[in-house]
Motif scaffolding. Structure first.
Motif, PDB file in Angstrom:
ATOM      1  N   UNK A  35       2.203  -3.216  -5.031  1.00 13.66           N
ATOM      2  CA  UNK A  35       1.633  -3.184  -6.379  1.00 13.66           C
ATOM      3  C   UNK A  35       1.794  -4.519  -7.100  1.00 13.66           C
ATOM      4  N   UNK A  36       2.930  -5.188  -6.910  1.00 18.20           N
ATOM      5  CA  UNK A  36       3.159  -6.469  -7.576  1.00 18.20           C
ATOM      6  C   UNK A  36       2.209  -7.535  -7.040  1.00 18.20           C
ATOM      7  N   UNK A  57      -0.318   1.433  -9.054  1.00 17.72           N
ATOM      8  CA  UNK A  57       0.696   2.471  -8.929  1.00 17.72           C
ATOM      9  C   UNK A  57       1.959   1.823  -8.381  1.00 17.72           C
ATOM     10  N   UNK A  58       3.054   1.874  -9.148  1.00 19.65           N
ATOM     11  CA  UNK A  58       4.291   1.217  -8.720  1.00 19.65           C
ATOM     12  C   UNK A  58       4.887   1.836  -7.464  1.00 19.65           C
ATOM     13  N   UNK A  59       4.378   3.007  -7.053  1.00 20.65           N
ATOM     14  CA  UNK A  59       4.871   3.620  -5.819  1.00 20.65           C
ATOM     15  C   UNK A  59       4.294   2.931  -4.579  1.00 20.65           C
ATOM     16  N   UNK A  60       3.226   2.143  -4.793  1.00 16.78           N
ATOM     17  CA  UNK A  60       2.682   1.358  -3.685  1.00 16.78           C
ATOM     18  C   UNK A  60       3.539   0.121  -3.502  1.00 16.78           C
ATOM     19  N   UNK A  61       3.934  -0.163  -2.280  1.00 23.49           N
ATOM     20  CA  UNK A  61       4.826  -1.288  -2.016  1.00 23.49           C
ATOM     21  C   UNK A  61       4.217  -2.625  -2.423  1.00 23.49           C
ATOM     22  N   UNK A  87      -8.126  -3.069   2.484  1.00 25.70           N
ATOM     23  CA  UNK A  87      -7.601  -4.386   2.827  1.00 25.70           C
ATOM     24  C   UNK A  87      -6.315  -4.742   2.113  1.00 25.70           C
ATOM     25  N   UNK A  88      -5.772  -5.915   2.461  1.00 19.98           N
ATOM     26  CA  UNK A  88      -4.564  -6.429   1.838  1.00 19.98           C
ATOM     27  C   UNK A  88      -4.890  -6.992   0.457  1.00 19.98           C
ATOM     28  N   UNK A  89      -3.888  -7.004  -0.403  1.00 15.42           N
ATOM     29  CA  UNK A  89      -4.076  -7.431  -1.789  1.00 15.42           C
ATOM     30  C   UNK A  89      -4.706  -8.809  -1.904  1.00 15.42           C
TER      31      UNK A  89
END
Length: 216
Positions: free
Chosen positions: A126-127, A120-124, A102-104
């Motif tokens: 992550x923030x 993981x900062x590679x995930x768009x 699901x979405x964050x």
């Protein structure tokens, strides 16, 4: 935030992670995060993962949850990622992790009291995972992997955390592709509140033999 560090639990999780991850050609980040999550007696350990990502950290966090009698939850963006993640974890002998698709915003809404969060900062997104996390009111530990990734450039904890969240201290470690770790204080702790005592933690990279010592 009253934290009680258990060196014994941390050591056991570290050793078990080393044994379980010895076949993974990755850095010792899994061992470090596993020891930290276990040492702080984290009961709800949450991480984010995308298809094709390394699995060693997940194995380490699952081992930490086992030692603390806690829960390890992994957030994935779609069914494709869920299938790949479950397959990889089963191959590593881990079947206890709860996987949520699901979405964050939606996923984090149902995960209250997060003690230990790894993104993981590679995930768009992550923030957003960090922003919508419902952290334990007594405090938490947050970690961003791949801190050397270009998408992580300019990252600041206070810019992504919810208003009022207090970062007691943070440290950027040269482990793996870089990991930025933040210690979040208890809710309602003002400027004059007492901080938990700092502790020196030593980590030895199993591949290079280098020792890293930092204050949590």
């Amino acid at each position: 935030m009253k934290l009680v560090w258990s060196a014994d639990t941390a050591s056991k999780a570290y050793i078990d992670t080393v044994k379980s991850c010895q076949n993974f050609k990755e850095s010792g980040l899994a061992e470090l995060l596993s020891a930290m999550a276990a040492g702080w007696n984290s009961k709800l350990i949450v991480e984010s993962w995308s298809y094709g990502g390394p699995i060693a950290t997940s194995v380490g966090l699952a081992i930490a949850a086992h030692h603390t009698c806690g829960r390890h939850v992994c957030i994935v963006p779609d069914e494709w990622s869920r299938s790949g993640y479950v397959k990889a974890m089963h191959a590593a002998g881990i079947a206890s992790t709860v996987v949520i698709v699901g979405e964050a915003e939606e996923v984090m809404e149902g995960l209250a009291g997060v003690d230990f969060l790894v993104v993981d900062s590679k995930r768009k997104d992550f923030a957003r995972v960090i922003r919508f996390a419902k952290l334990n009111h007594k405090g938490a530990v947050l970690a961003c992997k791949n801190a050397c990734h270009k998408g992580f450039s300019g990252f600041r904890w206070h810019e992504v955390l919810q208003r009022g969240t207090r970062v007691v201290r943070s440290v950027l470690l040269p482990v793996g592709q870089g990991v930025d770790i933040a210690h979040i204080g208890a809710q309602g702790g003002g400027v004059g509140s007492k901080k938990s005592p700092s502790r020196w933690i030593k980590y030895t990279d199993q591949q290079s033999g280098e020792e890293h010592v930092f204050r949590d």
